[in-house]
Structures are given as C-alpha cells and as structure tokens.
Design a protein around this motif. Structure first.
Motif, PDB file in Angstrom:
ATOM      1  N   ASP A  36      -1.497   3.970  42.244  1.00 34.40           N
ATOM      2  CA  ASP A  36      -2.748   3.221  42.229  1.00 34.40           C
ATOM      3  C   ASP A  36      -2.766   2.192  43.348  1.00 34.40           C
ATOM      4  O   ASP A  36      -1.728   1.612  43.702  1.00 34.40           O
ATOM      5  N   ASP A  37      -3.953   1.936  43.864  1.00 36.73           N
ATOM      6  CA  ASP A  37      -4.164   0.878  44.837  1.00 36.73           C
ATOM      7  C   ASP A  37      -4.188  -0.450  44.084  1.00 36.73           C
ATOM      8  O   ASP A  37      -5.038  -0.656  43.220  1.00 36.73           O
ATOM      9  N   PRO A  38      -3.267  -1.370  44.380  1.00 35.35           N
ATOM     10  CA  PRO A  38      -3.232  -2.635  43.632  1.00 35.35           C
ATOM     11  C   PRO A  38      -4.386  -3.575  43.966  1.00 35.35           C
ATOM     12  O   PRO A  38      -4.590  -4.568  43.264  1.00 35.35           O
ATOM     13  N   GLY A  39      -5.113  -3.288  45.029  1.00 34.21           N
ATOM     14  CA  GLY A  39      -6.262  -4.109  45.392  1.00 34.21           C
ATOM     15  C   GLY A  39      -5.930  -5.178  46.404  1.00 34.21           C
ATOM     16  O   GLY A  39      -4.780  -5.620  46.545  1.00 34.21           O
ATOM     17  N   ALA A  40      -6.962  -5.609  47.120  1.00 37.46           N
ATOM     18  CA  ALA A  40      -6.768  -6.532  48.225  1.00 37.46           C
ATOM     19  C   ALA A  40      -6.265  -7.892  47.774  1.00 37.46           C
ATOM     20  O   ALA A  40      -5.365  -8.474  48.393  1.00 37.46           O
ATOM     21  N   GLU A  41      -6.829  -8.443  46.706  1.00 37.95           N
ATOM     22  CA  GLU A  41      -6.441  -9.790  46.280  1.00 37.95           C
ATOM     23  C   GLU A  41      -4.969  -9.857  45.908  1.00 37.95           C
ATOM     24  O   GLU A  41      -4.256 -10.796  46.286  1.00 37.95           O
ATOM     25  N   ARG A 330     -19.311   4.276  59.128  1.00 37.09           N
ATOM     26  CA  ARG A 330     -18.077   5.036  59.288  1.00 37.09           C
ATOM     27  C   ARG A 330     -16.908   4.119  59.639  1.00 37.09           C
ATOM     28  O   ARG A 330     -15.773   4.400  59.283  1.00 37.09           O
ATOM     29  N   TYR A 331     -17.186   2.999  60.321  1.00 32.70           N
ATOM     30  CA  TYR A 331     -16.112   2.062  60.629  1.00 32.70           C
ATOM     31  C   TYR A 331     -15.625   1.365  59.356  1.00 32.70           C
ATOM     32  O   TYR A 331     -14.422   1.173  59.157  1.00 32.70           O
ATOM     33  N   LEU A 332     -16.547   1.001  58.517  1.00 29.19           N
ATOM     34  CA  LEU A 332     -16.179   0.368  57.251  1.00 29.19           C
ATOM     35  C   LEU A 332     -15.340   1.322  56.407  1.00 29.19           C
ATOM     36  O   LEU A 332     -14.295   0.944  55.862  1.00 29.19           O
ATOM     37  N   GLY A 333     -15.772   2.569  56.303  1.00 33.72           N
ATOM     38  CA  GLY A 333     -15.032   3.537  55.504  1.00 33.72           C
ATOM     39  C   GLY A 333     -13.642   3.798  56.040  1.00 33.72           C
ATOM     40  O   GLY A 333     -12.670   3.898  55.279  1.00 33.72           O
ATOM     41  N   ALA A 334     -13.524   3.898  57.356  1.00 31.00           N
ATOM     42  CA  ALA A 334     -12.216   4.142  57.958  1.00 31.00           C
ATOM     43  C   ALA A 334     -11.279   2.965  57.735  1.00 31.00           C
ATOM     44  O   ALA A 334     -10.086   3.140  57.410  1.00 31.00           O
ATOM     45  N   GLY A 335     -11.806   1.755  57.897  1.00 27.68           N
ATOM     46  CA  GLY A 335     -10.978   0.581  57.663  1.00 27.68           C
ATOM     47  C   GLY A 335     -10.474   0.520  56.237  1.00 27.68           C
ATOM     48  O   GLY A 335      -9.309   0.203  55.987  1.00 27.68           O
ATOM     49  N   ARG A 336     -11.335   0.842  55.300  1.00 26.17           N
ATOM     50  CA  ARG A 336     -10.932   0.824  53.883  1.00 26.17           C
ATOM     51  C   ARG A 336      -9.877   1.886  53.582  1.00 26.17           C
ATOM     52  O   ARG A 336      -8.968   1.650  52.770  1.00 26.17           O
ATOM     53  N   MET A 337      -9.980   3.030  54.208  1.00 28.97           N
ATOM     54  CA  MET A 337      -8.955   4.057  53.998  1.00 28.97           C
ATOM     55  C   MET A 337      -7.586   3.576  54.483  1.00 28.97           C
ATOM     56  O   MET A 337      -6.566   3.772  53.818  1.00 28.97           O
ATOM     57  N   LEU A 338      -7.573   2.938  55.655  1.00 30.49           N
ATOM     58  CA  LEU A 338      -6.310   2.477  56.222  1.00 30.49           C
ATOM     59  C   LEU A 338      -5.690   1.359  55.386  1.00 30.49           C
ATOM     60  O   LEU A 338      -4.478   1.359  55.123  1.00 30.49           O
ATOM     61  N   THR A 339      -6.500   0.390  54.972  1.00 26.62           N
ATOM     62  CA  THR A 339      -5.929  -0.700  54.178  1.00 26.62           C
ATOM     63  C   THR A 339      -5.465  -0.215  52.811  1.00 26.62           C
ATOM     64  O   THR A 339      -4.431  -0.667  52.303  1.00 26.62           O
ATOM     65  N   ALA A 340      -6.194   0.717  52.221  1.00 27.99           N
ATOM     66  CA  ALA A 340      -5.773   1.244  50.918  1.00 27.99           C
ATOM     67  C   ALA A 340      -4.428   1.962  51.023  1.00 27.99           C
ATOM     68  O   ALA A 340      -3.578   1.837  50.135  1.00 27.99           O
ATOM     69  N   PHE A 341      -4.238   2.717  52.110  1.00 32.14           N
ATOM     70  CA  PHE A 341      -2.950   3.390  52.311  1.00 32.14           C
ATOM     71  C   PHE A 341      -1.828   2.362  52.366  1.00 32.14           C
ATOM     72  O   PHE A 341      -0.803   2.509  51.686  1.00 32.14           O
ATOM     73  N   VAL A 342      -2.012   1.319  53.165  1.00 35.86           N
ATOM     74  CA  VAL A 342      -0.939   0.324  53.311  1.00 35.86           C
ATOM     75  C   VAL A 342      -0.714  -0.411  52.004  1.00 35.86           C
ATOM     76  O   VAL A 342       0.444  -0.663  51.614  1.00 35.86           O
ATOM     77  N   ARG A 343      -1.768  -0.752  51.289  1.00 32.07           N
ATOM     78  CA  ARG A 343      -1.588  -1.440  50.002  1.00 32.07           C
ATOM     79  C   ARG A 343      -0.746  -0.608  49.045  1.00 32.07           C
ATOM     80  O   ARG A 343       0.036  -1.159  48.247  1.00 32.07           O
ATOM     81  N   ARG A 344      -0.868   0.687  49.120  1.00 28.96           N
ATOM     82  CA  ARG A 344      -0.114   1.556  48.201  1.00 28.96           C
ATOM     83  C   ARG A 344       1.342   1.734  48.624  1.00 28.96           C
ATOM     84  O   ARG A 344       2.089   2.480  47.990  1.00 28.96           O
ATOM     85  N   THR A 345       1.776   1.018  49.662  1.00 29.88           N
ATOM     86  CA  THR A 345       3.196   1.000  50.030  1.00 29.88           C
ATOM     87  C   THR A 345       3.871  -0.300  49.624  1.00 29.88           C
ATOM     88  O   THR A 345       5.082  -0.461  49.827  1.00 29.88           O
ATOM     89  N   VAL A 346       3.105  -1.264  49.064  1.00 34.83           N
ATOM     90  CA  VAL A 346       3.616  -2.619  48.838  1.00 34.83           C
ATOM     91  C   VAL A 346       4.175  -2.753  47.432  1.00 34.83           C
ATOM     92  O   VAL A 346       3.485  -2.471  46.445  1.00 34.83           O
TER      93      VAL A 346
END
Length: 409
Positions: A36-41, A330-346
């Motif tokens: 699961d994506d833990p979320g930005a906050e 499309r820029y917003l969607g791409a940015g969200r995909m990248l941050t979600a991937f990184v969040r799921r490594t933390v």
C-alpha cells in the motif's frame, strides 16, 4: 605482511561484508514494493524525522547533515553540498508545522555552512573530511540555495554576506560562454556538466534576494550554454557524474529543474519550451506502477536495472511545476505515479536508521548510492510530496499558475 594483506583485501573485497540489515533489506526489495501507498503526509513526516536523525548522528558532529546511512558502515560524516540545499526544505517544514525545533536545526546547518566557507566565497566538494579540500562550482551553487533561503527567512547579516560571497564567486569564475570549467569537482568524471543549471538556480535565488549584482544574468548564461547540449528529443549530453551516454535520472532531474527555474525567473517562453521537450520524453520513460530506470540513454530508454529514487522524485517535482505552468494533466499524473512508487519503498515502522530514509537505489544493491540511505533523497522526496499535497488541496490549477510559491519547497 599486514600491509600486503590489507592491500589484497581492498583490491578483491572493496566493500565490507553484507550485514544482516543489508541482506534483509535486499530480500525485502526483491520481494517488491510495499503493498500500500502510505501517503504523502506520512512519508513527509518520517523523512523529516530521518533528516533530523542524520543531523544528530553525523560522524563529524558539526551541525551538518550526514551524507548517508550505510547498511554496511553506518553513519557518514556531514556533506556540505546537500546540507546546503536541505536548509530550504527544513525551513519549509518549520514554517508549515510552526516548529521552532526545525528552525533551530536549519540555523545550525546555516551556521556550519558559514563557518566552512572559503575566504574567496566558494565551498568544498565531497564530505567535510574529504580530500582534496578545494572550492567546487557545483557544491557552492547548492549551498547558495540554503544561504539565500536563510538570509530571507532569518534576516541574519551573516547569511546575507555569505550568500553574496558565494554568488559573486560563481559569477566571477564563469567562462565567457556561460559554462563553469575552472573549479570542477574532484569526485566525478571530469568534463563540462549541463546539470550545473542547478548551480544557476542558486544564482536565481540570490538574484531574488539581492537584485542588481548580475547574479541572475550569470545563471541565465549558463542555462543558455546548457541548452546547446540539448538534443531535439530533450536529452542532454554532458549531463552525468560518471557516464554521459547513460545519465542518471538524478542529473536529468537537476538539469530540468534548472531550466524550469530559469523560466520562472525570466518568463522566457523558449526556456519553458526547452523544459517541455525534456519532460515529454521523460513521460515515455515511466513504466508500470511508476518505475523509472535509474539511467536513461539518449533515446530515454532504460539503461539500468534499478530505480534511482532521488531522480524519480526530482523529476516528479518538475512534472508538478510544469502542471502548474501549463495545466496539462499528464504532467500531474506522471508526477503522482513517480512519488507513489518512491513512497512504497519507504519503511515507516521501526526504530533503526532505515526508518524514514530513502535509499539510493531500488533495489538497494543498485549502483547509485549502493546500500545507502541518502540525505538528498529524503530532501527531494519531501519537496515533491509537499507540492503534490498543495496541488491536491488547491484542486485543478489552470495554465500559467505561478510555481514560485513552491520553487524552494
């Protein structure tokens, strides 16, 4: 005999043996991302705590931030370059959370940077205990970002003076064509570096604080030079620490952010168009689930079998800024995909130094920051997630919305 055995060991076994933590982290990474994506906050909070720990645990105990936590060797000494640009992030978090403790930490970082500045205005490359200890263009530009932020936030004349000395040194050591060649880092492959647009960003911040000294003009000259290295598809030559044919997404993120900041300072449409060329090709480099290879060749095709997590969140931040400037979803969607991937490594739970840190590579044995949690990875992760939250809170932003409010986030 002891010296001979030591030299043999260093030649054939250059890294310490894997620790239990290293083996377990690699095993977890090879098993895939968190479910699961833990979320930005949650990730912002944990990464901020990790940066505080990295300041406290630095092996040099000087107020700077440890370069990294290694699963093989523990905490490193402080890293001037990245401590410099962690300062704006620490200030942003202190203001956001109304946290006097974070303000105090930012000032400790600032005081340390002022104390280690060379008389001529430059700053050293590498960790604080690295040799040779010589002034380096790139590192000075990154620390300049922190000095400018500190001068604006705290109105301390020491920070303003240090900012002027660093900015003037960069301005005055620039070659006529806009490139910096005289003071390269001894810790990367020699040669011109397009990604020193990120040095230009430091000059842009100094220009905003103290206009009229030619800082912004010098930064724009370098960006114009860097654009001579841009190919029609947006790829930049001369744009890596080690392999210019297959640059890291980290340095691609650097060069793209610098071009965007040049546009934000000048309002020039050609600079925005240059950023769009690079960003549009990067869109095609994002794989399923937000995975982006840590190195990309001149066709933006994968050139590594790991993700450079730092580069992913840097590029995500650029996508968010482009969304604010253009309104293109499309820029917003791409940015969200990248941050979600990184969040799921933390790793968010636990009481060891891995908790809240961002690895150099995913999986952790990738070539970039191998076996390490990097302080700048945590910084850029916080930055990108802060902007993502702002965009979510603001709702859909129209084309041309200013990115200045988050340019230093």
């Amino acid at each position: 005999m002891l010296a001979f055995l030591t030299s043999v060991k260093r030649r054939f076994f250059p890294h310490p043996p894997l620790t239990h933590s290293a083996r377990s982290e690699l095993e977890a990474d090879l098993g895939g991302l968190l479910a699961d994506d833990p979320g930005a906050e949650a990730v912002i909070a944990r990464c901020t705590q990790w940066l505080c720990l990295a300041q406290d645990k630095s092996a040099s105990h000087d107020g700077g931030v440890a370069r990294d936590y290694s699963l093989l060797t523990g905490w490193a000494t402080s890293y001037p370059e990245t401590t410099g640009y962690i300062i704006p992030t620490m200030i942003a978090m202190a203001r956001r959370d109304d946290d006097a403790g974070l303000h105090a930490r930012a000032r400790r970082m600032l005081d340390w940077c002022v104390a280690i500045q060379f008389p001529e205005g430059g700053f050293q490359g590498g960790k604080i205990d690295a040799t040779p200890r010589v002034p380096v263009t790139f590192n000075t530009g990154q620390i300049l970002l922190g000095l400018a932020a500190g001068a604006a936030e705290y109105q301390d004349p020491r920070y303003l003076d240090a900012m002027h000395r660093a900015a003037a040194w960069l301005r005055d050591t620039q070659d006529a064509d806009g490139c910096w060649r005289r003071f390269p880092t001894p810790f990367a492959k020699r040669g011109e570096k397009a990604y020193e647009t990120h040095v230009s960003w430091g000059l842009f911040e100094a220009e905003r604080i103290a206009p009229g000294h030619g800082y912004g003009a010098a930064g724009l000259r370098q960006v114009e030079w860097a654009l001579t290295k841009q190919q029609p598809n947006g790829w930049f030559a001369s744009n890596c620490l080690t392999d210019a044919d297959q640059p890291l997404t980290h340095t691609i993120g650097y060069v793209l952010r610098g071009v965007l900041e040049a546009h934000l300072l000048s309002g020039r449409a050609d600079l925005l168009q240059a950023a769009v060329r690079t960003a549009n090709s990067l869109l095609g480099a994002i794989g399923p689930g937000g995975y982006m290879a840590g190195r990309l060749d001149r066709n933006f095709s994968p050139a590594a079998n790991y993700a450079c997590l730092t580069g992913s969140v840097q590029i995500a931040h650029c996508f968010f800024l482009l969304y604010r400037l253009t309104g293109e979803g499309r820029y917003l969607g791409a940015g969200r995909m990248l941050t979600a991937f990184v969040r799921r490594t933390v790793r968010l739970e636990g009481d060891d130094a891995r908790t809240g840190g961002i690895k150099g590579s995913f999986p952790v044995n990738g070539d970039y920051g191998q076996w390490q949690y990097l302080n700048w990875a945590a910084k850029f992760c916080i930055d990108a997630n802060l902007v993502e939250i702002e965009l979510a809170n603001a709702g859909s932003l129209g084309a041309g919305a200013s990115a200045n409010a988050t340019a230093n986030a």
